[in-house]
Design a protein around this motif. Sequence first.
Motif, PDB file in Angstrom:
ATOM      1  N   ILE A   1      39.233  44.984  30.790  1.00  8.95           N
ATOM      2  CA  ILE A   1      39.300  44.692  32.314  1.00  8.95           C
ATOM      3  C   ILE A   1      38.621  44.040  32.964  1.00  8.95           C
ATOM      4  O   ILE A   1      38.462  43.127  33.786  1.00  8.95           O
ATOM      5  CB  ILE A   1      39.587  46.317  33.155  1.00  8.95           C
ATOM      6  N   LEU A   2      37.078  44.325  32.587  1.00 10.64           N
ATOM      7  CA  LEU A   2      35.971  43.167  32.978  1.00 10.64           C
ATOM      8  C   LEU A   2      36.657  41.803  32.574  1.00 10.64           C
ATOM      9  O   LEU A   2      36.204  40.961  33.454  1.00 10.64           O
ATOM     10  CB  LEU A   2      34.953  43.709  32.475  1.00 10.64           C
ATOM     11  N   ASP A   3      36.778  41.517  31.441  1.00  8.65           N
ATOM     12  CA  ASP A   3      37.282  40.192  31.149  1.00  8.65           C
ATOM     13  C   ASP A   3      38.649  39.844  32.107  1.00  8.65           C
ATOM     14  O   ASP A   3      38.331  38.687  32.700  1.00  8.65           O
ATOM     15  CB  ASP A   3      37.717  40.120  29.898  1.00  8.65           C
ATOM     16  N   MET A   4      39.360  40.657  32.220  1.00  9.49           N
ATOM     17  CA  MET A   4      40.617  40.344  33.139  1.00  9.49           C
ATOM     18  C   MET A   4      40.270  40.200  34.595  1.00  9.49           C
ATOM     19  O   MET A   4      41.005  38.882  35.002  1.00  9.49           O
ATOM     20  CB  MET A   4      41.810  41.230  32.979  1.00  9.49           C
ATOM     21  N   VAL A   5      39.402  40.522  35.223  1.00  7.21           N
ATOM     22  CA  VAL A   5      39.036  40.603  36.592  1.00  7.21           C
ATOM     23  C   VAL A   5      37.837  39.730  36.852  1.00  7.21           C
ATOM     24  O   VAL A   5      37.565  39.764  37.905  1.00  7.21           O
ATOM     25  CB  VAL A   5      38.923  42.014  37.227  1.00  7.21           C
ATOM     26  N   ARG A   6      37.645  38.828  35.958  1.00 13.09           N
ATOM     27  CA  ARG A   6      36.268  37.970  36.314  1.00 13.09           C
ATOM     28  C   ARG A   6      36.581  37.235  37.490  1.00 13.09           C
ATOM     29  O   ARG A   6      37.555  36.561  37.392  1.00 13.09           O
ATOM     30  CB  ARG A   6      35.848  37.257  34.805  1.00 13.09           C
ATOM     31  N   GLY A   7      35.735  37.563  38.444  1.00 10.20           N
ATOM     32  CA  GLY A   7      35.818  36.315  39.642  1.00 10.20           C
ATOM     33  C   GLY A   7      36.836  36.981  40.691  1.00 10.20           C
ATOM     34  O   GLY A   7      36.678  36.418  41.678  1.00 10.20           O
ATOM     35  N   HIS A   8      37.508  38.206  40.273  1.00  3.74           N
ATOM     36  CA  HIS A   8      38.336  38.816  41.575  1.00  3.74           C
ATOM     37  C   HIS A   8      37.563  39.343  42.243  1.00  3.74           C
ATOM     38  O   HIS A   8      36.677  40.388  41.883  1.00  3.74           O
ATOM     39  CB  HIS A   8      39.206  39.800  40.677  1.00  3.74           C
ATOM     40  N   PRO A   9      37.713  39.304  43.641  1.00  9.16           N
ATOM     41  CA  PRO A   9      36.778  39.930  44.640  1.00  9.16           C
ATOM     42  C   PRO A   9      36.840  41.477  44.880  1.00  9.16           C
ATOM     43  O   PRO A   9      36.029  41.903  45.542  1.00  9.16           O
ATOM     44  CB  PRO A   9      37.145  39.154  46.038  1.00  9.16           C
ATOM     45  N   HIS A  10      37.965  42.013  44.388  1.00  9.37           N
ATOM     46  CA  HIS A  10      38.140  43.373  44.667  1.00  9.37           C
ATOM     47  C   HIS A  10      37.741  44.345  43.560  1.00  9.37           C
ATOM     48  O   HIS A  10      37.930  45.604  43.655  1.00  9.37           O
ATOM     49  CB  HIS A  10      39.357  43.840  45.194  1.00  9.37           C
TER      50      HIS A  10
ATOM     51  N   ASP B   1      35.803  57.620  46.070  1.00  9.49           N
ATOM     52  CA  ASP B   1      34.254  57.026  45.667  1.00  9.49           C
ATOM     53  C   ASP B   1      34.321  56.120  44.560  1.00  9.49           C
ATOM     54  O   ASP B   1      33.135  55.803  44.310  1.00  9.49           O
ATOM     55  CB  ASP B   1      33.283  58.248  45.489  1.00  9.49           C
ATOM     56  N   HIS B   2      35.300  55.614  44.186  1.00  8.73           N
ATOM     57  CA  HIS B   2      35.538  54.537  43.111  1.00  8.73           C
ATOM     58  C   HIS B   2      35.740  53.217  44.048  1.00  8.73           C
ATOM     59  O   HIS B   2      36.136  52.065  43.308  1.00  8.73           O
ATOM     60  CB  HIS B   2      36.147  54.858  42.050  1.00  8.73           C
ATOM     61  N   ILE B   3      35.674  53.286  45.212  1.00 12.46           N
ATOM     62  CA  ILE B   3      35.775  52.270  46.060  1.00 12.46           C
ATOM     63  C   ILE B   3      34.457  51.922  46.719  1.00 12.46           C
ATOM     64  O   ILE B   3      34.031  52.918  47.611  1.00 12.46           O
ATOM     65  CB  ILE B   3      36.781  52.259  47.093  1.00 12.46           C
ATOM     66  N   LEU B   4      33.797  50.856  46.691  1.00  9.79           N
ATOM     67  CA  LEU B   4      32.614  50.464  47.352  1.00  9.79           C
ATOM     68  C   LEU B   4      33.031  49.509  48.402  1.00  9.79           C
ATOM     69  O   LEU B   4      33.811  48.622  48.054  1.00  9.79           O
ATOM     70  CB  LEU B   4      31.524  49.867  46.450  1.00  9.79           C
ATOM     71  N   VAL B   5      32.394  49.677  49.369  1.00 11.63           N
ATOM     72  CA  VAL B   5      32.319  48.773  50.596  1.00 11.63           C
ATOM     73  C   VAL B   5      31.134  47.635  50.749  1.00 11.63           C
ATOM     74  O   VAL B   5      30.302  47.968  50.811  1.00 11.63           O
ATOM     75  CB  VAL B   5      32.586  49.349  51.932  1.00 11.63           C
ATOM     76  N   ASP B   6      31.576  46.475  50.227  1.00  6.36           N
ATOM     77  CA  ASP B   6      30.695  45.437  49.898  1.00  6.36           C
ATOM     78  C   ASP B   6      29.730  45.001  51.075  1.00  6.36           C
ATOM     79  O   ASP B   6      30.475  44.916  52.030  1.00  6.36           O
ATOM     80  CB  ASP B   6      31.071  44.184  49.079  1.00  6.36           C
ATOM     81  N   GLN B   7      28.552  45.422  51.086  1.00  9.91           N
ATOM     82  CA  GLN B   7      27.738  45.311  52.559  1.00  9.91           C
ATOM     83  C   GLN B   7      27.820  43.543  52.782  1.00  9.91           C
ATOM     84  O   GLN B   7      27.576  43.244  53.919  1.00  9.91           O
ATOM     85  CB  GLN B   7      26.274  45.698  52.370  1.00  9.91           C
ATOM     86  N   ASP B   8      27.809  42.738  51.922  1.00  5.60           N
ATOM     87  CA  ASP B   8      27.840  41.310  52.328  1.00  5.60           C
ATOM     88  C   ASP B   8      29.300  40.995  52.763  1.00  5.60           C
ATOM     89  O   ASP B   8      29.485  40.043  53.795  1.00  5.60           O
ATOM     90  CB  ASP B   8      27.468  40.664  50.896  1.00  5.60           C
ATOM     91  N   THR B   9      30.418  41.390  51.977  1.00  9.92           N
ATOM     92  CA  THR B   9      31.612  40.668  52.247  1.00  9.92           C
ATOM     93  C   THR B   9      32.495  41.522  53.277  1.00  9.92           C
ATOM     94  O   THR B   9      33.420  41.010  53.627  1.00  9.92           O
ATOM     95  CB  THR B   9      32.344  40.378  50.888  1.00  9.92           C
TER      96      THR B   9
ATOM     97  N   LEU C   1      34.451  43.590  51.690  1.00  8.38           N
ATOM     98  CA  LEU C   1      35.647  43.909  51.063  1.00  8.38           C
ATOM     99  C   LEU C   1      35.437  45.269  50.201  1.00  8.38           C
ATOM    100  O   LEU C   1      34.241  45.614  49.994  1.00  8.38           O
ATOM    101  CB  LEU C   1      35.807  42.779  49.966  1.00  8.38           C
ATOM    102  N   TYR C   2      36.535  45.778  50.018  1.00  7.08           N
ATOM    103  CA  TYR C   2      36.564  47.030  49.290  1.00  7.08           C
ATOM    104  C   TYR C   2      36.766  46.641  47.819  1.00  7.08           C
ATOM    105  O   TYR C   2      37.469  45.819  47.323  1.00  7.08           O
ATOM    106  CB  TYR C   2      37.982  47.948  49.714  1.00  7.08           C
ATOM    107  N   ARG C   3      36.013  47.269  46.819  1.00  6.47           N
ATOM    108  CA  ARG C   3      35.714  46.919  45.679  1.00  6.47           C
ATOM    109  C   ARG C   3      35.934  48.116  44.543  1.00  6.47           C
ATOM    110  O   ARG C   3      34.967  49.097  44.614  1.00  6.47           O
ATOM    111  CB  ARG C   3      34.517  46.105  45.239  1.00  6.47           C
ATOM    112  N   TRP C   4      36.751  47.936  43.741  1.00  8.64           N
ATOM    113  CA  TRP C   4      36.797  49.027  42.783  1.00  8.64           C
ATOM    114  C   TRP C   4      35.554  48.882  41.754  1.00  8.64           C
ATOM    115  O   TRP C   4      35.463  47.839  41.024  1.00  8.64           O
ATOM    116  CB  TRP C   4      38.208  48.813  41.876  1.00  8.64           C
TER     117      TRP C   4
END
Length: 325
Positions: free
Chosen positions: A117-126, A201-209, A211-214
Amino acid sequence: MTTPYPSQELLRTLCKPWLASLSPQHVFRMYTDTSDFYAIEYGDILLLDGKPYLVRHNAKEGRFGLDDDVKFWVKRAIDLQDGQTRIIKLVFFERFTANIGGIPFECFRSPRKEARILDMVRGHPHFMQGFWVLDDRDNVVRIIDIIYGQTLSAMIQDIRADHETYFHRQLPGILDRYIACVEAIAFLHEHGEKHGDIRRDHILVDQDTRLYRWIDFDYNFLHRENIFGYDLFGLGNVLIYIVGKGDVLIQDLHEKNRALFDAIRPEDVNIVFNNRLANLKIGFPYLPKRLNDMLLRFSKGSTVFYDTIGQFLDDLRESRTDLVG
């Protein structure tokens, strides 16, 4: 092929910015085989794909407010080539059976799944970002970029407003960002993958963007009827948490609002966590019917469940139109 070790002198030079009291004679322990993750401690060096990492400490589990459950297979480390802090996830196998609404799911950790999945989502903002390498024993080690920000649950708990104010002012924007987050899971499902451990708690709210990130998708599960079912139940539980501005606990209602407690029927509770209310309209009558009907799909009284994430997304988008803002 054996990885060549850097010299102790070079390691002392590279590590000096993070180890202020480092002795000129200090000898680092170096690991190219990460199988015994308990043995790898503060100040040790992980040599992965030829790159040295200085181990700082073990990560801790933050689930349900418990911050002292140490995850010995997850190390916080300094990449000594660029000075950046990374999360290094070593191989740890774990297996258990979860039961949701009478449906058993055999769950297990799969480092190779997370690597895919890391390979698959490379560059995906979420999604969290990173890469993977094999150590000298072919363990799949994942090296993750840190996301600075709060968990979704902590962010919601920090909102200082009564529920009705929250519903009108904050919930519409939160649902918009959550919808984008669910679309990211749909991206996985479309490619035959699943998150495997969907929690608030597996969704982080990115303090810069903002965005919600898994994060943390190394769990996998087996179920013959619907391979995505466990993800769908997780998404529903997160939605109940978001709409309720936290968990509406049955015990709290018993102690603080007996009239509301007495109105609750057995079928109104969460299908997974029977100490939580799913039928939130009982406590918050201003909830739109379509939104509450979604929550009821995850109640003990439900006889109809979501089969696909597309169905879940369609209902979520339609429910969002009932909110102003």
